[in-house]
Design a protein around this motif. Structure first.
Motif, mmCIF file in Angstrom:
data_model
loop_
_atom_site.group_PDB
_atom_site.id
_atom_site.type_symbol
_atom_site.label_atom_id
_atom_site.label_comp_id
_atom_site.label_asym_id
_atom_site.label_seq_id
_atom_site.Cartn_x
_atom_site.Cartn_y
_atom_site.Cartn_z
ATOM 1 N N LEU A 1 13.709 -28.454 18.343
ATOM 2 C CA LEU A 1 12.290 -28.771 18.476
ATOM 3 C C LEU A 1 12.119 -30.280 18.488
ATOM 4 O O LEU A 1 12.938 -30.999 17.945
ATOM 5 C CB LEU A 1 11.503 -28.182 17.299
ATOM 6 C CG LEU A 1 11.536 -26.668 17.118
ATOM 7 C CD1 LEU A 1 10.758 -26.290 15.874
ATOM 8 C CD2 LEU A 1 10.990 -25.949 18.311
ATOM 9 N N THR B 1 4.010 -23.809 19.454
ATOM 10 C CA THR B 1 2.954 -24.072 18.480
ATOM 11 C C THR B 1 3.071 -25.507 18.010
ATOM 12 O O THR B 1 4.158 -25.976 17.686
ATOM 13 C CB THR B 1 3.071 -23.119 17.273
ATOM 14 O OG1 THR B 1 3.029 -21.774 17.748
ATOM 15 C CG2 THR B 1 1.926 -23.337 16.293
ATOM 16 N N PHE B 2 1.919 -26.193 17.988
ATOM 17 C CA PHE B 2 1.844 -27.585 17.553
ATOM 18 C C PHE B 2 0.961 -27.659 16.317
ATOM 19 O O PHE B 2 -0.051 -26.951 16.221
ATOM 20 C CB PHE B 2 1.258 -28.461 18.665
ATOM 21 C CG PHE B 2 2.081 -28.455 19.921
ATOM 22 C CD1 PHE B 2 3.167 -29.304 20.052
ATOM 23 C CD2 PHE B 2 1.801 -27.580 20.952
ATOM 24 C CE1 PHE B 2 3.947 -29.287 21.198
ATOM 25 C CE2 PHE B 2 2.570 -27.564 22.104
ATOM 26 C CZ PHE B 2 3.645 -28.418 22.224
ATOM 27 N N ASP B 3 1.334 -28.519 15.357
ATOM 28 C CA ASP B 3 0.512 -28.681 14.157
ATOM 29 C C ASP B 3 -0.617 -29.664 14.435
ATOM 30 O O ASP B 3 -0.808 -30.119 15.563
ATOM 31 C CB ASP B 3 1.363 -29.090 12.950
ATOM 32 C CG ASP B 3 1.951 -30.485 13.076
ATOM 33 O OD1 ASP B 3 1.652 -31.214 14.040
ATOM 34 O OD2 ASP B 3 2.740 -30.864 12.177
ATOM 35 N N LYS C 1 2.820 -32.308 16.452
ATOM 36 C CA LYS C 1 4.267 -32.084 16.371
ATOM 37 C C LYS C 1 4.571 -30.608 16.643
ATOM 38 O O LYS C 1 3.901 -29.720 16.110
ATOM 39 C CB LYS C 1 4.760 -32.479 14.984
ATOM 40 C CG LYS C 1 6.227 -32.292 14.771
ATOM 41 C CD LYS C 1 6.595 -32.688 13.348
ATOM 42 C CE LYS C 1 8.025 -32.318 13.043
ATOM 43 N NZ LYS C 1 8.328 -32.482 11.628
ATOM 44 N N GLU C 2 5.587 -30.356 17.453
ATOM 45 C CA GLU C 2 6.001 -28.984 17.743
ATOM 46 C C GLU C 2 6.617 -28.370 16.488
ATOM 47 O O GLU C 2 7.556 -28.918 15.917
ATOM 48 C CB GLU C 2 7.017 -28.987 18.884
ATOM 49 C CG GLU C 2 7.490 -27.618 19.280
ATOM 50 C CD GLU C 2 8.585 -27.660 20.337
ATOM 51 O OE1 GLU C 2 8.703 -26.685 21.076
ATOM 52 O OE2 GLU C 2 9.328 -28.665 20.409
ATOM 53 N N ILE C 3 6.063 -27.231 16.054
ATOM 54 C CA ILE C 3 6.576 -26.591 14.837
ATOM 55 C C ILE C 3 7.209 -25.232 15.111
ATOM 56 O O ILE C 3 7.867 -24.672 14.231
ATOM 57 C CB ILE C 3 5.477 -26.462 13.759
ATOM 58 C CG1 ILE C 3 4.274 -25.694 14.278
ATOM 59 C CG2 ILE C 3 5.072 -27.835 13.254
ATOM 60 C CD1 ILE C 3 3.226 -25.400 13.220
ATOM 61 N N ALA C 4 7.010 -24.682 16.314
ATOM 62 C CA ALA C 4 7.624 -23.400 16.653
ATOM 63 C C ALA C 4 7.738 -23.294 18.168
ATOM 64 O O ALA C 4 6.903 -23.828 18.897
ATOM 65 C CB ALA C 4 6.798 -22.242 16.112
ATOM 66 N N ARG C 5 8.801 -22.579 18.604
ATOM 67 C CA ARG C 5 8.980 -22.375 20.040
ATOM 68 C C ARG C 5 9.718 -21.070 20.254
ATOM 69 O O ARG C 5 10.684 -20.765 19.560
ATOM 70 C CB ARG C 5 9.793 -23.514 20.647
ATOM 71 C CG ARG C 5 10.052 -23.340 22.137
ATOM 72 C CD ARG C 5 11.071 -24.305 22.725
ATOM 73 N NE ARG C 5 10.898 -25.657 22.277
ATOM 74 C CZ ARG C 5 11.900 -26.518 22.172
ATOM 75 N NH1 ARG C 5 13.127 -26.167 22.461
ATOM 76 N NH2 ARG C 5 11.683 -27.747 21.756
ATOM 77 N N ARG D 1 -3.990 -26.547 14.284
ATOM 78 C CA ARG D 1 -2.795 -25.878 14.798
ATOM 79 C C ARG D 1 -3.156 -25.168 16.102
ATOM 80 O O ARG D 1 -4.155 -24.470 16.177
ATOM 81 C CB ARG D 1 -2.288 -24.876 13.774
ATOM 82 C CG ARG D 1 -0.995 -24.220 14.182
ATOM 83 C CD ARG D 1 -0.470 -23.354 13.109
ATOM 84 N NE ARG D 1 0.004 -24.223 12.031
ATOM 85 C CZ ARG D 1 0.609 -23.790 10.952
ATOM 86 N NH1 ARG D 1 0.794 -22.512 10.771
ATOM 87 N NH2 ARG D 1 1.018 -24.626 10.023
#
Length: 173
Positions: free
Chosen positions: A153, A121-123, A127-131, A163
């Motif tokens: 991350l 997940t990218f904001d 920026k990567e905020i979850a993986r 998002r």
């Protein structure tokens, strides 16, 4: 009280507390999920309503709508972010191989390849905020997968403006 009786007494007391909580919780009527019937609205309107709080909005102003689910993501945007994420993951392939795959392959050469599903997940800024990383059955290497999960991350994509969550398959080596 004797020490031998303390544990059974604690278990009994805990069971009573849990049973009481369940009983009281199940006595409460379930909330209705749908709108009230038309007759109920008319009956409710005829009953005198309590005075409105001082800070309540007057009836002439619209009330804010409840928060709705986010709108569906345009397919083009998803595909663009997905392609950018694939490029970013491919740029990190040497790191994944050196840090995770090679130590795992030295311990056990089978299977010769492993497939992973990256849920990222990218904001709004890219920026990567979850993986999350899942293994595909039959092609798994748990030690390599765990190593991949431990990498911090930090993958970025060009800013999508919203998002975005994507799923990408990656086969190692």
């Amino acid at each position: 009280m004797q020490k031998e009786l303390m544990t059974p007494a604690a278990i009994l007391l805990g069971s009573v507390v849990i049973a009481t909580g369940l009983y009281l919780g199940l006595q409460r009527p379930a909330p209705s999920s749908g709108p009230p019937p038309a007759g109920a609205e008319a009956a409710a309107a005829s009953v005198s309503a309590p005075p409105a709080p001082v800070d309540a909005q007057p009836p002439s102003q619209p009330r804010p709508a409840p928060a709705a689910a986010p709108p569906a993501l345009p397919r083009e945007l998803y595909k663009r972010v997905e392609a950018d994420a694939v490029k970013a993951l491919e740029a990190r392939r040497p790191q994944f191989l050196k840090q995770c795959w090679e130590p795992s392959a030295r311990k056990n050469p089978a299977p010769p390849r492993a497939k992973y599903l990256f849920s990222m997940t990218f904001d709004e800024s890219g920026k990567e905020i979850a993986r999350g990383i899942s293994e595909v059955r039959g092609m798994e290497r748990p030690d390599a997968a765990q190593c991949l999960r431990m990498i911090p991350l930090g993958i970025g994509v060009p800013p999508p403006g919203t998002r975005v969550a994507v799923e990408i398959e990656m086969v190692l080596p």
